[in-house]
Design a protein around this motif. Structure first.
Motif, PDB file in Angstrom:
ATOM      1  N   UNK A 124      -8.643  14.461  12.151  1.00 50.03           N
ATOM      2  CA  UNK A 124      -8.689  16.017  12.361  1.00 50.03           C
ATOM      3  C   UNK A 124      -7.343  16.531  12.877  1.00 50.03           C
ATOM      4  N   UNK A 125      -6.594  15.449  13.558  1.00 50.96           N
ATOM      5  CA  UNK A 125      -5.324  15.704  14.184  1.00 50.96           C
ATOM      6  C   UNK A 125      -4.692  14.444  14.568  1.00 50.96           C
TER       7      UNK A 125
ATOM      8  N   UNK B 288      -1.346  12.877  17.305  1.00 55.88           N
ATOM      9  CA  UNK B 288      -0.428  13.094  18.128  1.00 55.88           C
ATOM     10  C   UNK B 288       0.564  11.932  18.236  1.00 55.88           C
TER      11      UNK B 288
ATOM     12  N   UNK C  51       3.587  10.077  20.853  1.00 52.72           N
ATOM     13  CA  UNK C  51       4.209   9.809  22.077  1.00 52.72           C
ATOM     14  C   UNK C  51       5.410   8.851  22.001  1.00 52.72           C
TER      15      UNK C  51
ATOM     16  N   UNK D 141       7.098   6.299  24.696  1.00 56.17           N
ATOM     17  CA  UNK D 141       7.269   5.362  26.075  1.00 56.17           C
ATOM     18  C   UNK D 141       8.599   4.826  26.193  1.00 56.17           C
TER      19      UNK D 141
ATOM     20  N   UNK E 224       3.911   7.178  28.852  1.00 55.96           N
ATOM     21  CA  UNK E 224       3.856   7.911  27.609  1.00 55.96           C
ATOM     22  C   UNK E 224       4.360   9.459  27.760  1.00 55.96           C
TER      23      UNK E 224
ATOM     24  N   UNK F 180       4.231  12.998  25.658  1.00 57.67           N
ATOM     25  CA  UNK F 180       3.874  13.729  24.298  1.00 57.67           C
ATOM     26  C   UNK F 180       5.147  14.234  23.617  1.00 57.67           C
TER      27      UNK F 180
ATOM     28  N   UNK G  30       2.039  17.388  18.113  1.00 60.71           N
ATOM     29  CA  UNK G  30       0.716  17.266  17.454  1.00 60.71           C
ATOM     30  C   UNK G  30       0.798  17.910  16.091  1.00 60.71           C
TER      31      UNK G  30
ATOM     32  N   UNK H 120       4.424   5.841  19.635  1.00 60.32           N
ATOM     33  CA  UNK H 120       2.790   5.733  19.480  1.00 60.32           C
ATOM     34  C   UNK H 120       2.286   6.892  18.782  1.00 60.32           C
TER      35      UNK H 120
ATOM     36  N   UNK I 219      -8.045  11.464  17.628  1.00 64.95           N
ATOM     37  CA  UNK I 219      -9.212  11.638  18.240  1.00 64.95           C
ATOM     38  C   UNK I 219     -10.418  11.400  17.447  1.00 64.95           C
TER      39      UNK I 219
ATOM     40  N   UNK J 222     -10.140   8.964  22.324  1.00 64.38           N
ATOM     41  CA  UNK J 222      -8.804   9.049  21.992  1.00 64.38           C
ATOM     42  C   UNK J 222      -8.529   7.387  21.743  1.00 64.38           C
ATOM     43  N   UNK J 223      -7.868   7.434  20.535  1.00 62.67           N
ATOM     44  CA  UNK J 223      -7.270   6.071  20.096  1.00 62.67           C
ATOM     45  C   UNK J 223      -5.813   5.976  19.986  1.00 62.67           C
ATOM     46  N   UNK J 224      -5.140   5.139  20.506  1.00 62.49           N
ATOM     47  CA  UNK J 224      -3.689   5.096  20.323  1.00 62.49           C
ATOM     48  C   UNK J 224      -3.607   3.860  19.276  1.00 62.49           C
ATOM     49  N   UNK J 225      -2.489   4.024  18.387  1.00 63.58           N
ATOM     50  CA  UNK J 225      -2.084   2.910  17.619  1.00 63.58           C
ATOM     51  C   UNK J 225      -1.227   1.752  18.480  1.00 63.58           C
TER      52      UNK J 225
END
Lengths: 108, 114
Positions: free
Chosen positions: A30-31, A33, A35, A37, A43, A45, A48, A88, A92, A96-99
């Motif tokens: 769907x989208x 994002x 980040x 760090x 992290x 932002x 998006x 990163x 969603x 929320x899942x981060x690489x």
């Protein structure tokens, strides 16, 4: 939940060289994002992306969202030492899942 | 605005001990989150809250508990600490929600369980 694969895991460049990191998903997003760090930091932002084929620029950073909304990239032109850190992507799907991130080091 | 603050910055626990990680935000955000980050890895969502009195599990909730009695505070409780809980814990907040909004992160709490 949605899983994303991020490559490469590490990237070492000479200052002035370009850098690209990729995020790939097996399903439509769907989208997405992005980040950054810094070492020892938290992290922050960056941007998006929501629309298919979307391209956004922030100075030397260019972000792209694939036409099929299954992949995204972050490209840095002419890296500087201030670009050092881990980048990163995050998506969603129920949560929320981060690489796993791409760690960028820059040699002056 | 201080943004998102976390205490403590560092903590060493013995196996089986308990502790509470504190998180406070002064941006009047409805949404708050707890993540853990293991060395060289991305962030994993532990719990999140969409408003005072409402919490929900994320990807890795086992071994943790949360509460949200006020808009500002979102403490994370570790019961019976285990070495597998050694990690850096980040709290974050956003005004709208995960799907469309920027998350603002706190500085993190580095926890070691021995």
């Amino acid at each position: 939940g949605q899983q994303v694969m991020q490559i490469p895991q590490y990237q070492h460049v000479q200052e002035g060289e370009d850098f690209t990191t990729y995020c790939n998903s097996s399903t439509t997003l769907s989208n997405i994002q992005w980040y950054k760090q810094r070492p020892g930091g938290h992290p922050v932002f960056l941007i998006q992306l929501v629309k298919s084929g979307e391209v956004k620029k922030q100075k030397r950073l260019t972000f792209q969202f694939g036409e099929a909304k299954k992949n995204s990239s972050l490209h840095i032109t002419a890296t500087q030492t201030t670009d050092v850190g881990t980048y990163f992507c995050a998506v969603f799907n129920n949560d929320m899942r981060f690489g796993a991130g791409t760690r960028l080091t820059v040699k002056p | 605005n201080a943004g998102v603050t976390q205490t403590p910055k560092f903590r060493i626990l013995k196996i089986g001990q308990s502790m509470t990680l504190q998180c406070t935000q002064d941006m009047n955000h409805n949404y708050m989150y707890w993540y853990r980050q293991d060395p060289g890895m991305g962030l994993k969502l532990i719990y999140y809250s969409v408003g005072a009195g409402i919490t929900d599990k994320g990807e890795v909730p086992n071994g943790y508990n949360v509460s949200r009695s006020t808009t500002e505070d979102f403490p994370l409780r570790l019961e019976l600490a285990a070495p597998s809980q050694t990690s850096v814990y980040f709290c974050a907040s956003s005004s709208i929600g995960l799907i469309t909004d920027t998350q603002y992160f706190g500085p993190g709490t580095r926890l070691t369980v021995l």
